[in-house]
Design an enzyme around this catalytic site. Structure first.
Site, PDB file in Angstrom:
ATOM      1  N   GLN A   9       0.855  -1.167  -0.159  1.00 24.35           N
ATOM      2  CA  GLN A   9       0.124   0.035   0.064  1.00 24.35           C
ATOM      3  C   GLN A   9       0.922   1.159   0.040  1.00 24.35           C
ATOM      4  O   GLN A   9       2.216   1.189   0.102  1.00 24.35           O
ATOM      5  CB  GLN A   9      -0.954   0.063   1.113  1.00 24.35           C
ATOM      6  N   HIS A  51       0.220   5.874   0.592  1.00 20.56           N
ATOM      7  CA  HIS A  51      -0.755   6.781   1.268  1.00 20.56           C
ATOM      8  C   HIS A  51      -0.629   7.852   0.568  1.00 20.56           C
ATOM      9  O   HIS A  51       0.434   8.530   0.238  1.00 20.56           O
ATOM     10  CB  HIS A  51      -0.691   6.961   2.745  1.00 20.56           C
ATOM     11  N   GLU A  95       3.548   7.167   8.431  1.00 22.83           N
ATOM     12  CA  GLU A  95       3.612   6.441   9.473  1.00 22.83           C
ATOM     13  C   GLU A  95       5.066   5.704   9.776  1.00 22.83           C
ATOM     14  O   GLU A  95       5.906   5.712   8.690  1.00 22.83           O
ATOM     15  CB  GLU A  95       2.775   4.952   9.170  1.00 22.83           C
ATOM     16  N   HIS A 105       4.844  -0.041   0.786  1.00 20.23           N
ATOM     17  CA  HIS A 105       5.071  -0.677   1.823  1.00 20.23           C
ATOM     18  C   HIS A 105       4.333  -1.838   2.301  1.00 20.23           C
ATOM     19  O   HIS A 105       3.180  -1.819   2.100  1.00 20.23           O
ATOM     20  CB  HIS A 105       5.456   0.295   3.348  1.00 20.23           C
ATOM     21  N   ARG A 120      -4.052   0.422  -2.354  1.00 21.96           N
ATOM     22  CA  ARG A 120      -3.470  -0.936  -2.158  1.00 21.96           C
ATOM     23  C   ARG A 120      -3.025  -1.322  -3.649  1.00 21.96           C
ATOM     24  O   ARG A 120      -3.295  -0.937  -4.709  1.00 21.96           O
ATOM     25  CB  ARG A 120      -4.477  -1.793  -1.755  1.00 21.96           C
TER      26      ARG A 120
END
Length: 390
Positions: A84, A86, A121, A252, A271
């Site tokens: 995925q 972001h 993240e 990642h 995804r």
């Protein structure tokens, strides 16, 4: 104010049978335990451990405190998560407005943008080893890997097709953008069996770990184009206390291990395979950063006695790790509402504005609001999340 919190592990299929139970010092349930969420996110808000039955979002609202800008988790993987990426904040705002205008329900399976926020993240390894696929490997190394697969597989057409895609004209980022599009196309999916067959027979020095994990992924997700996407990515082995950062656009997929994860409060996920969930290839290709390079490993830097920081310079969150001994308490200055999560030993948390203390054991946490500092006493380890500096 101190708010003790806990939560129930989420039972995603990729979760570990033992990592979380071992951390918490209890018997395993026999079922996968994948994540524990420590925060006020509506997907799984923490409960307040005061007997009231309230969730953290209600407790913060009752105290006139704003929602948390971050979400902290314990993550325990025993097989690959989905690949995925972001979006950036600008991409998220545009995508959210577009899907709102199209009338796509926010809980629809095909919905990609559920809010207007980005989702950088970081994950810090708690287990001895933590394996992850992060970012796209330098193209020369991937070409060398695939060339050896082609040489040792006896001319399998799918491997030769992948090799040709990687030798296309253009700069490295353009070539890899085309390779991702091909991997997730019908032609790329048709090549997966040949690529998997080559991975099983080839013996390539310096790529043994890649072959092992790619073989496991192929068994978990047979015929998935994400197998080829994974082949293009960096495989990283973190030791305990080491960290990875995934900023906007970086592919990642965590593979195996236990870690503390901290992210901006967002549900926006694009995804790229290894999942039965919705994959929107054009939108992924619009958002993904195909610039190759080494994995974004973050070094911990000292930030006080017994404290190290994982500096990623985002406004949503900052993360520190404190190691506390009986004769060396730790004091930390806060710049906003913090979450203290204990991962080893037993610690007592107090603040400059609250005479009461909260005692924490591994897997338990406390939210600290309206305080300028905290003090950790006892013997153990804690991770402290709070807003980043603007």
């Amino acid at each position: 104010m101190l708010i003790p919190i806990s939560n129930t592990p989420r039972d995603y299929a990729w979760g570990s049978i033992s990592f979380i139970s071992e951390l918490e010092g209890r018997e395993p349930t026999g079922k996968p335990e994948a994540e524990i969420w420590y925060g006020d996110h509506p997907g799984s808000p923490s409960r307040v451990d005061d007997g009231s039955g309230r969730t953290l979002d209600d407790a913060l609202a009752d105290a006139d405190q704003p929602p948390l800008p971050y979400l902290m988790k314990i993550l325990a993987a025993s097989m690959s998560l989905s690949i995925q990426a972001h979006p950036s904040r600008a991409q998220a705002a545009e995508g959210f407005a577009r899907e709102e205008a199209a009338g796509i329900p926010r809980d629809a399976t095909e919905r990609l943008y559920r809010d207007e926020n980005h989702k950088p993240e970081i994950i810090v390894a708690l287990s001895k080893d933590f394996w992850a696929l992060v970012g796209l490997r330098p193209l020369d190394r991937t070409r060398g890997f695939v060339s050896r697969l082609a040489d040792e597989s006896g001319g399998l057409r799918g491997v030769e097709a992948l090799q040709a895609i990687l030798e296309a004209d253009g700069d490295d980022a353009t070539v890899l953008h085309g390779a991702l599009a091909w991997a997730l196309s019908d032609e790329g999916v048709a090549a997966v069996p040949d690529v998997v067959a080559a991975l099983r027979v080839a013996e390539i020095p310096d790529y043994e770990d890649e072959q092992r994990f790619l073989g496991e992924i192929a068994g978990q997700f047979p015929g998935d184009g994400g197998v080829i996407v994974a082949l293009l990515m960096n495989l990283v082995r973190l030791r305990r206390g080491e960290a990875l950062f995934a900023p906007a656009g970086v592919l990642h997929a965590y593979q195996d291990g236990l870690g503390v994860e901290l992210m901006a409060a967002s549900d926006n996920v694009l995804r790229g395979g290894l999942t039965p969930k919705h994959v929107d290839v054009p939108e992924l290709l619009r958002v993904v950063d195909t610039t190759p390079g080494p994995a974004p490993v973050i070094e911990a830097t000292p930030s006080g006695d017994g404290v190290v920081a994982y500096d990623v310079d985002v406004p949503d969150f900052a993360l520190q790790r404190a190691t506390v001994t009986e004769d060396a308490p730790v004091e930390l200055t806060l710049i906003g509402t913090a979450t203290v999560l204990v991962t080893a030993g037993r610690l007592s948390v107090t603040t400059d504005s609250d005479a009461d203390a909260v005692d924490l054991v591994p897997g338990r946490a406390a939210v600290v609001a309206a305080a300028s500092s905290i003090r950790l006493v006892g013997s153990g380890e804690a991770f402290i999340a709070q807003p980043g500096r603007s």
